[in-house]
Structures are given as C-alpha cells and as structure tokens.
Design a protein around this motif. Structure first.
Motif, mmCIF file in Angstrom:
data_model
loop_
_atom_site.group_PDB
_atom_site.id
_atom_site.type_symbol
_atom_site.label_atom_id
_atom_site.label_comp_id
_atom_site.label_asym_id
_atom_site.label_seq_id
_atom_site.Cartn_x
_atom_site.Cartn_y
_atom_site.Cartn_z
ATOM 1 N N GLU A 195 0.842 -1.188 0.000
ATOM 2 C CA GLU A 195 0.000 0.000 0.000
ATOM 3 C C GLU A 195 0.886 1.250 0.000
ATOM 4 O OE1 GLU A 195 -2.942 -0.057 3.059
ATOM 5 O OE2 GLU A 195 -3.962 -1.810 2.243
ATOM 6 N N ALA A 196 1.239 1.699 -1.189
ATOM 7 C CA ALA A 196 2.145 2.842 -1.311
ATOM 8 C C ALA A 196 1.363 4.147 -1.351
ATOM 9 C CB ALA A 196 2.983 2.708 -2.573
ATOM 10 N N SER A 197 2.016 5.197 -0.886
ATOM 11 C CA SER A 197 1.458 6.549 -0.952
ATOM 12 C C SER A 197 2.378 7.417 -1.798
ATOM 13 C CB SER A 197 1.304 7.135 0.447
ATOM 14 O OG SER A 197 2.545 7.152 1.134
ATOM 15 N N VAL A 198 1.781 8.238 -2.681
ATOM 16 C CA VAL A 198 2.549 9.034 -3.629
ATOM 17 C C VAL A 198 2.073 10.473 -3.588
ATOM 18 C CG1 VAL A 198 3.195 9.345 -6.052
ATOM 19 C CG2 VAL A 198 2.879 7.030 -5.133
ATOM 20 N N LEU A 199 3.026 11.402 -3.528
ATOM 21 C CA LEU A 199 2.743 12.831 -3.640
ATOM 22 C C LEU A 199 3.222 13.307 -5.002
ATOM 23 C CD1 LEU A 199 2.012 15.656 -2.545
ATOM 24 C CD2 LEU A 199 4.295 15.741 -1.508
ATOM 25 N N ILE A 200 2.302 13.865 -5.798
ATOM 26 C CA ILE A 200 2.647 14.471 -7.084
ATOM 27 C C ILE A 200 2.637 15.978 -6.898
ATOM 28 C CG2 ILE A 200 2.000 14.772 -9.499
ATOM 29 C CD1 ILE A 200 0.483 12.100 -9.279
ATOM 30 N N ILE A 201 3.742 16.612 -7.207
ATOM 31 C CA ILE A 201 3.843 18.066 -7.102
ATOM 32 C C ILE A 201 3.839 18.643 -8.511
ATOM 33 C CG2 ILE A 201 5.377 19.964 -6.466
ATOM 34 C CD1 ILE A 201 6.139 18.357 -4.005
ATOM 35 N N GLY A 202 2.866 19.491 -8.786
ATOM 36 C CA GLY A 202 2.678 19.981 -10.143
ATOM 37 C C GLY A 202 1.848 18.979 -10.925
ATOM 38 N N SER A 215 7.157 19.521 -12.578
ATOM 39 C CA SER A 215 7.043 20.978 -12.609
ATOM 40 C C SER A 215 7.613 21.542 -13.897
ATOM 41 C CB SER A 215 7.788 21.592 -11.418
ATOM 42 O OG SER A 215 9.188 21.490 -11.606
ATOM 43 N N THR A 216 7.415 22.827 -14.077
ATOM 44 C CA THR A 216 8.083 23.544 -15.149
ATOM 45 C C THR A 216 9.567 23.693 -14.801
ATOM 46 O OG1 THR A 216 7.505 25.633 -14.078
ATOM 47 C CG2 THR A 216 6.002 24.820 -15.772
ATOM 48 N N ASP A 217 10.326 24.308 -15.691
ATOM 49 C CA ASP A 217 11.741 24.575 -15.434
ATOM 50 C C ASP A 217 11.876 25.575 -14.280
ATOM 51 O OD1 ASP A 217 12.516 22.882 -17.476
ATOM 52 O OD2 ASP A 217 12.485 24.470 -18.987
ATOM 53 N N VAL A 263 11.985 28.484 -13.500
ATOM 54 C CA VAL A 263 11.628 29.878 -13.775
ATOM 55 C C VAL A 263 10.149 30.033 -13.449
ATOM 56 C CG1 VAL A 263 13.354 30.270 -15.571
ATOM 57 C CG2 VAL A 263 11.121 29.339 -16.194
ATOM 58 N N GLY A 264 9.714 31.230 -13.148
ATOM 59 C CA GLY A 264 8.305 31.475 -12.879
ATOM 60 C C GLY A 264 7.808 30.678 -11.691
ATOM 61 N N PRO A 265 6.567 30.126 -11.765
ATOM 62 C CA PRO A 265 5.988 29.416 -10.628
ATOM 63 C C PRO A 265 6.809 28.207 -10.173
ATOM 64 C CG PRO A 265 4.315 29.893 -12.270
ATOM 65 C CD PRO A 265 5.637 30.230 -12.896
ATOM 66 N N GLY A 266 7.603 27.612 -11.089
ATOM 67 C CA GLY A 266 8.367 26.427 -10.745
ATOM 68 C C GLY A 266 9.696 26.694 -10.076
ATOM 69 N N GLU A 267 10.129 27.940 -10.027
ATOM 70 C CA GLU A 267 11.466 28.246 -9.518
ATOM 71 C C GLU A 267 11.642 27.822 -8.062
ATOM 72 O OE1 GLU A 267 14.629 32.003 -9.513
ATOM 73 O OE2 GLU A 267 12.506 32.330 -9.995
ATOM 74 N N VAL A 268 10.630 28.039 -7.236
ATOM 75 C CA VAL A 268 10.735 27.733 -5.812
ATOM 76 C C VAL A 268 10.900 26.231 -5.564
ATOM 77 C CG1 VAL A 268 8.229 27.494 -5.456
ATOM 78 C CG2 VAL A 268 9.684 28.239 -3.553
ATOM 79 N N LEU A 269 10.511 25.393 -6.532
ATOM 80 C CA LEU A 269 10.588 23.945 -6.367
ATOM 81 C C LEU A 269 11.998 23.394 -6.602
ATOM 82 C CD1 LEU A 269 7.243 22.964 -8.132
ATOM 83 C CD2 LEU A 269 7.653 23.451 -5.713
ATOM 84 N N PHE A 270 12.958 24.272 -6.851
ATOM 85 C CA PHE A 270 14.347 23.861 -7.029
ATOM 86 C C PHE A 270 15.239 24.381 -5.898
ATOM 87 C CE2 PHE A 270 12.485 23.329 -11.137
ATOM 88 C CZ PHE A 270 13.194 22.322 -11.777
ATOM 89 N N THR A 271 14.657 25.014 -4.900
ATOM 90 C CA THR A 271 15.448 25.634 -3.839
ATOM 91 C C THR A 271 15.873 24.605 -2.792
ATOM 92 O OG1 THR A 271 13.486 26.154 -2.522
ATOM 93 C CG2 THR A 271 14.213 27.806 -4.141
ATOM 94 N N PRO A 272 16.966 24.865 -2.069
ATOM 95 C CA PRO A 272 17.380 23.964 -0.984
ATOM 96 C C PRO A 272 16.298 23.781 0.079
ATOM 97 C CG PRO A 272 19.163 25.471 -1.547
ATOM 98 C CD PRO A 272 17.963 25.943 -2.305
ATOM 99 N N GLU A 273 15.564 24.833 0.388
ATOM 100 C CA GLU A 273 14.511 24.723 1.406
ATOM 101 C C GLU A 273 13.423 23.748 0.976
ATOM 102 O OE1 GLU A 273 11.402 27.542 3.956
ATOM 103 O OE2 GLU A 273 12.474 28.361 2.222
ATOM 104 N N PHE A 274 13.013 23.826 -0.292
ATOM 105 C CA PHE A 274 12.007 22.893 -0.785
ATOM 106 C C PHE A 274 12.511 21.456 -0.708
ATOM 107 C CE2 PHE A 274 10.611 20.228 -4.322
ATOM 108 C CZ PHE A 274 9.257 20.119 -4.030
ATOM 109 N N ILE A 275 13.752 21.232 -1.101
ATOM 110 C CA ILE A 275 14.312 19.875 -1.076
ATOM 111 C C ILE A 275 14.338 19.331 0.345
ATOM 112 C CG2 ILE A 275 16.391 18.508 -1.525
ATOM 113 C CD1 ILE A 275 16.988 20.545 -3.808
ATOM 114 N N ARG A 276 14.744 20.152 1.311
ATOM 115 C CA ARG A 276 14.762 19.697 2.706
ATOM 116 C C ARG A 276 13.358 19.360 3.205
ATOM 117 N NH1 ARG A 276 18.643 23.964 3.101
ATOM 118 N NH2 ARG A 276 17.003 25.390 3.853
ATOM 119 N N ASN A 277 12.385 20.162 2.831
ATOM 120 C CA ASN A 277 11.020 19.889 3.266
ATOM 121 C C ASN A 277 10.443 18.654 2.583
ATOM 122 O OD1 ASN A 277 10.705 21.988 5.144
ATOM 123 N ND2 ASN A 277 10.228 23.466 3.530
#
Length: 294
Positions: A88-95, A170-172, A174-188
């Motif tokens: 029973e796996a659980s998956v989070l899709i972001i974007g 996510s997108t590249d 840039v724009g709305p996708g930029e925050v998804l490449f930050t160190p803080e996002f990766i840690r969270n």
C-alpha cells in the motif's frame, strides 16, 4: 518563444529557443490563449504531435510523445526504489497539471493513496478540456490540493503523514516552478518521505542547461545520500535528451526494477538502460556537482 500570428485557428510558425542560436519550430494552430493568475497558457494543435501545451512560451507536453516523459518520471522511481513487498504505497505528485503523471501513478493498484498539489487550477481545467490524457481525478485514491507546493511540504501536519514517493512534475526553474528547485524545498520534501522513500524529478536538457543539472544534483546531494541521474529522449524538448534524477532517503539504488511492468515506452530493459549516461554528463556535470551549493 513566439508565434507570427496569435489569431485562433490561424496556421503559424511557433518557436522555442534553446540557446540564442538554436530554435525548435513547429507549424501549428492556436486553439486557446489565456493569462492565468500565474502564467500565460496556450494550447496549440500540430498535424503530427497533436495538441500541444505551452506555458509562458515554453513547450510542456504534446499528445504524441507525452507518454515518454510521464512514464519515465513515474515508473523508474516507483518500480526501481519501492520494495516489491510494499502493498500500500502513498505518492505525492507536485505539479503535474496536465494529468499525465497522475494517470501513470494510478496504473499501479498497490498505490493506495495519491495526493496531487498543483498551484494553477486553470492548467488542470484546460488540459482536461483540450488534451484529454489526464488521470482520473475522481478515483477514490486521489486527493487534489490547489495550493503552493513549497508551502504544502513545509506544513508539520503533512510531514507527520509521510509518503513513499514524491514525484515533482514541474516547469523549469523559472516562474511558478522556480521555488521547487530551492534547498529549502528539497529539505522539506525529504521530511515528507518515509525512511525508505524516493524523490524524483526532471532536471533539464543537459546539452543546453548543463549548469542546471550540475547545481540540481549538488543541492540534492546535500540532503539525500543517494542521487542517481537517468535519461530519456523526447524530441519536442529542445535538446532531445532529458535528464531525470531519482533520490532515496536511505541510500539504496533505484537502478534495478523491483517489479515487472511494461508501458508504451517503459519496460525493465529501458529502466536499466536509462542509467547508462554519456561520458560528458559524468565528467562535466555529475562528478563536478559537489555538494557545496548554498
């Protein structure tokens, strides 16, 4: 990243530039054009590639070859990193607003919980209306949140119910996708995974965006003990060779399929072969991606 004519149904040349001297051109018709609260959304129709989604002037998916991207983003981490004994796996899709990743995740009946977090509801609506390859949002396993994914993974209540897999579609950066490449996002995101969990995303087209791959791998190595790059060839992305990355929280490798499954593109042989990378990727981009990026 422009068309000669933005009139609906007019046949036009549309361009996306990889570098100042390299451009992808597609002759197609504009079917829909609107500015959402987050980005410019356009839907085109091409005689060979079918319907085409463009966000802020950047091609996202086409009906003709979307299955390559979505299968490789989904099945390599799910089938390579999650143990066969997991029932029973659980998956989070972001974007993933086009719905293709959701479609692929739902193919596995052992996935029992899917949470999808998309910031722009207009993308979901228009892709259902025009593209039609989305997964089933009414599936009882699926919960859809329209919110900022970076804030979502930072919530203590989300981290308290961790996932087996996180797929960032996510997108590249840039724009709305930029925050998804930050160190803080990766840690969270790491905090939202179970001890044996897996994180995967696309990074870039290394031929034109080598620094993005190098920096992306470096940032992931600061958090995850094992970071493995793999590839797929997708013609409609400028550069064709796309780099994906899969990371495991406990350090195990995802290079060998743990379950047997075959899609239109993905199969166990493709899974294993995807981790065979060009020499220059290793020497110029990956080996030099030391974990010193702030």
């Amino acid at each position: 990243m422009r068309a000669y004519d933005a009139t609906p149904n007019a046949l036009m040349w549309w361009y996306e530039t990889g570098t100042p001297d390299v451009t992808l051109g597609l002759r197609m018709r504009l079917l829909h054009h609107e500015r959402t609260p987050y980005q410019l959304l356009e839907i085109y129709e091409h005689p060979f590639f079918g319907r085409v989604l463009v966000l802020d002037g950047n091609l996202q998916v086409t009906q003709r070859d979307e299955f390559i991207y979505h299968e490789m983003l989904t099945h390599v981490p799910l089938l390579g990193a999650l143990p066969k004994t997991l029932q029973e796996a659980s998956v989070l899709i972001i974007g993933g607003g086009d719905g293709g990743t959701l479609r692929e995740v739902l193919r596995h009946n052992w996935v029992r919980r899917v949470v999808m977090v998309e910031i722009d509801p207009v993308v979901i609506q228009r892709c259902q209306e025009f593209l039609g390859f989305h997964g089933n949002y009414q599936d009882p396993r699926v919960t859809l949140h329209i919110t900022d994914a970076a804030r979502y993974v930072a919530r203590p209540e989300v981290q308290a119910q961790p996932f087996d897999a996180i797929l960032v579609d996510s997108t590249d950066p840039v724009g709305p996708g930029e925050v998804l490449f930050t160190p803080e996002f990766i840690r969270n995101a790491y905090a939202c995974l179970k001890p044996t969990g897996v994180f995967a995303r696309h990074l870039c087209m290394p031929l034109f965006d080598g620094p993005i791959l190098r920096e992306g791998v470096a940032r992931l190595r600061q958090v995850f003990p094992t970071v493995e790059v793999y590839q797929a060839t997708i013609f409609t992305y400028v550069g064709a060779q796309m780099a994906f990355v899969v990371c495991t929280k406990d350090g195990h490798s995802a290079k060998k399929p743990q379950r047997l499954w075959t899609g239109r593109y993905y199969n166990p042989d493709v899974h294993r072969a995807a981790f065979a990378l060009p020499t220059w990727w290793h020497t110029e981009l990956i080996a030099n991606a030391v974990a010193t990026t702030p």
